[in-house]
Design a protein around this motif. Structure first.
Motif, PDB file in Angstrom:
ATOM      1  N   PRO A  34      45.659  37.854  30.779  1.00  0.00           N
ATOM      2  CA  PRO A  34      46.132  38.584  31.553  1.00  0.00           C
ATOM      3  C   PRO A  34      46.357  40.247  30.964  1.00  0.00           C
ATOM      4  N   SER A  35      45.938  40.253  29.680  1.00  0.00           N
ATOM      5  CA  SER A  35      46.077  41.701  28.955  1.00  0.00           C
ATOM      6  C   SER A  35      44.519  42.217  29.297  1.00  0.00           C
ATOM      7  N   ARG A  36      43.618  41.524  29.635  1.00  0.00           N
ATOM      8  CA  ARG A  36      42.188  41.864  29.823  1.00  0.00           C
ATOM      9  C   ARG A  36      42.014  42.110  31.155  1.00  0.00           C
ATOM     10  N   SER A  37      41.407  43.378  31.503  1.00  0.00           N
ATOM     11  CA  SER A  37      40.692  43.674  32.709  1.00  0.00           C
ATOM     12  C   SER A  37      39.594  44.315  32.659  1.00  0.00           C
ATOM     13  N   ILE A  38      38.701  44.171  33.618  1.00  0.00           N
ATOM     14  CA  ILE A  38      37.452  44.899  33.885  1.00  0.00           C
ATOM     15  C   ILE A  38      37.284  45.373  35.045  1.00  0.00           C
ATOM     16  N   VAL A  39      36.139  45.942  35.310  1.00  0.00           N
ATOM     17  CA  VAL A  39      35.762  46.467  36.580  1.00  0.00           C
ATOM     18  C   VAL A  39      34.730  45.807  37.245  1.00  0.00           C
ATOM     19  N   ARG A  40      34.535  45.200  38.245  1.00  0.00           N
ATOM     20  CA  ARG A  40      33.153  44.553  38.900  1.00  0.00           C
ATOM     21  C   ARG A  40      32.994  45.000  40.203  1.00  0.00           C
ATOM     22  N   ASN A  41      31.647  44.814  40.599  1.00  0.00           N
ATOM     23  CA  ASN A  41      31.179  44.743  41.909  1.00  0.00           C
ATOM     24  C   ASN A  41      31.010  43.557  42.565  1.00  0.00           C
ATOM     25  N   VAL A  42      31.831  43.629  43.756  1.00  0.00           N
ATOM     26  CA  VAL A  42      31.858  42.550  44.572  1.00  0.00           C
ATOM     27  C   VAL A  42      31.192  42.733  46.007  1.00  0.00           C
ATOM     28  N   LYS A  43      30.190  41.686  46.344  1.00  0.00           N
ATOM     29  CA  LYS A  43      29.723  41.810  47.740  1.00  0.00           C
ATOM     30  C   LYS A  43      30.513  40.828  48.688  1.00  0.00           C
ATOM     31  N   GLY A  44      30.818  41.324  49.947  1.00  0.00           N
ATOM     32  CA  GLY A  44      31.582  40.658  50.965  1.00  0.00           C
ATOM     33  C   GLY A  44      32.805  41.074  51.103  1.00  0.00           C
ATOM     34  N   PRO A  45      33.673  40.374  51.874  1.00  0.00           N
ATOM     35  CA  PRO A  45      35.002  40.643  52.179  1.00  0.00           C
ATOM     36  C   PRO A  45      35.783  40.322  50.908  1.00  0.00           C
ATOM     37  N   ILE A  46      36.877  41.226  50.695  1.00  0.00           N
ATOM     38  CA  ILE A  46      37.697  41.211  49.398  1.00  0.00           C
ATOM     39  C   ILE A  46      38.821  41.989  49.387  1.00  0.00           C
ATOM     40  N   ARG A  47      39.875  41.472  49.082  1.00  0.00           N
ATOM     41  CA  ARG A  47      41.235  42.289  48.936  1.00  0.00           C
ATOM     42  C   ARG A  47      42.066  41.928  47.801  1.00  0.00           C
ATOM     43  N   GLU A  48      42.948  42.438  47.358  1.00  0.00           N
ATOM     44  CA  GLU A  48      43.982  42.372  46.310  1.00  0.00           C
ATOM     45  C   GLU A  48      44.751  41.141  46.417  1.00  0.00           C
ATOM     46  N   GLY A  49      44.566  40.602  45.128  1.00  0.00           N
ATOM     47  CA  GLY A  49      45.257  38.898  45.255  1.00  0.00           C
ATOM     48  C   GLY A  49      44.188  37.852  45.063  1.00  0.00           C
ATOM     49  N   ASP A  50      42.907  38.339  45.634  1.00  0.00           N
ATOM     50  CA  ASP A  50      41.914  37.077  45.872  1.00  0.00           C
ATOM     51  C   ASP A  50      41.572  36.845  44.161  1.00  0.00           C
ATOM     52  N   ILE A  51      41.196  35.512  44.224  1.00  0.00           N
ATOM     53  CA  ILE A  51      40.551  34.961  42.901  1.00  0.00           C
ATOM     54  C   ILE A  51      39.090  34.785  42.811  1.00  0.00           C
ATOM     55  N   LEU A  52      38.433  35.308  41.815  1.00  0.00           N
ATOM     56  CA  LEU A  52      37.133  35.429  41.847  1.00  0.00           C
ATOM     57  C   LEU A  52      36.536  34.450  40.720  1.00  0.00           C
ATOM     58  N   MET A  53      35.322  33.738  40.817  1.00  0.00           N
ATOM     59  CA  MET A  53      35.126  32.711  40.112  1.00  0.00           C
ATOM     60  C   MET A  53      33.787  33.507  39.220  1.00  0.00           C
TER      61      MET A  53
END
Length: 65
Positions: A34-53
């Protein structure tokens, strides 16, 4: 074919990008670190709290201007 994946939770939606605005830039936080975060580009519908693989988690997207 078995590639390891990492799970990441969307913590903040930063904005729309791309030629027609069809890509969303998000900040994600890894569930296993949890201490590591990065910025990514996502295509399609997305909102806060979603989990990405994430199949690839080393590369970070360039910031919006």
């Amino acid at each position: 074919m078995d590639q390891p994946v990492k799970l990441a939770k969307v913590t903040k939606v930063l904005g729309r990008t791309g030629q027609t605005g069809n890509v969303t830039q998000v900040r994600v936080e890894f569930l296993d670190d949890p201490s590591r975060s990065i910025v990514r580009n996502v295509k399609g519908p997305i909102r806060e709290g979603d989990i990405l693989m994430l199949m690839e988690w080393e590369r970070e997207a360039r910031r919006l201007r």
